[in-house]
Scaffold this active site. Sequence first.
Site: not given
Length: 151
Positions: A10, A26, A58-59, A74-76
């Site tokens: 975490k 990502s 995501t990764y 990207g979308g994140a």
Amino acid sequence: MGTIRLMHAKLHRVQVTEANIDYVGSITIDPILLDKVGILPLEEVDIVNLNNGNRFSTYVIPGETGKGEICPNGGAALLCQPGDLLIIYAYENCDRQEVIQRGHTARVIVADEDNKIQDFLIQTLVPCEDGNKVEFHNSSMIDTILESSQT
């Protein structure tokens, strides 16, 4: 008894340094943070944005070492903006009975405002003597981390 999913790493209260809509997915993270908690490049992570409540998966891809970079791509990038505080979790699938018998360890970094390590926690599940349950332990290891970085 079956398989359970437990947190193994975490990153707590890391701050978004950039949000890049034009990158293909990502989240980019400073490799120092990844290495300390044991998150691998391309590993799936769950992310919570503490500023707006957005949650997404995501990764991970590694960024530049030592820059403190936290950059949703990207979308994140639409779910975060620079300055937002994130919690990033990584999980692993574990055999429930094995966890009860042998325990489990998770590594947690609490970040400061520059995404440097403010605290380093080891969270463990320790088997009880009766063999049917575990106890939760939470220990700060920041002094150990600081000592090892000075040698």
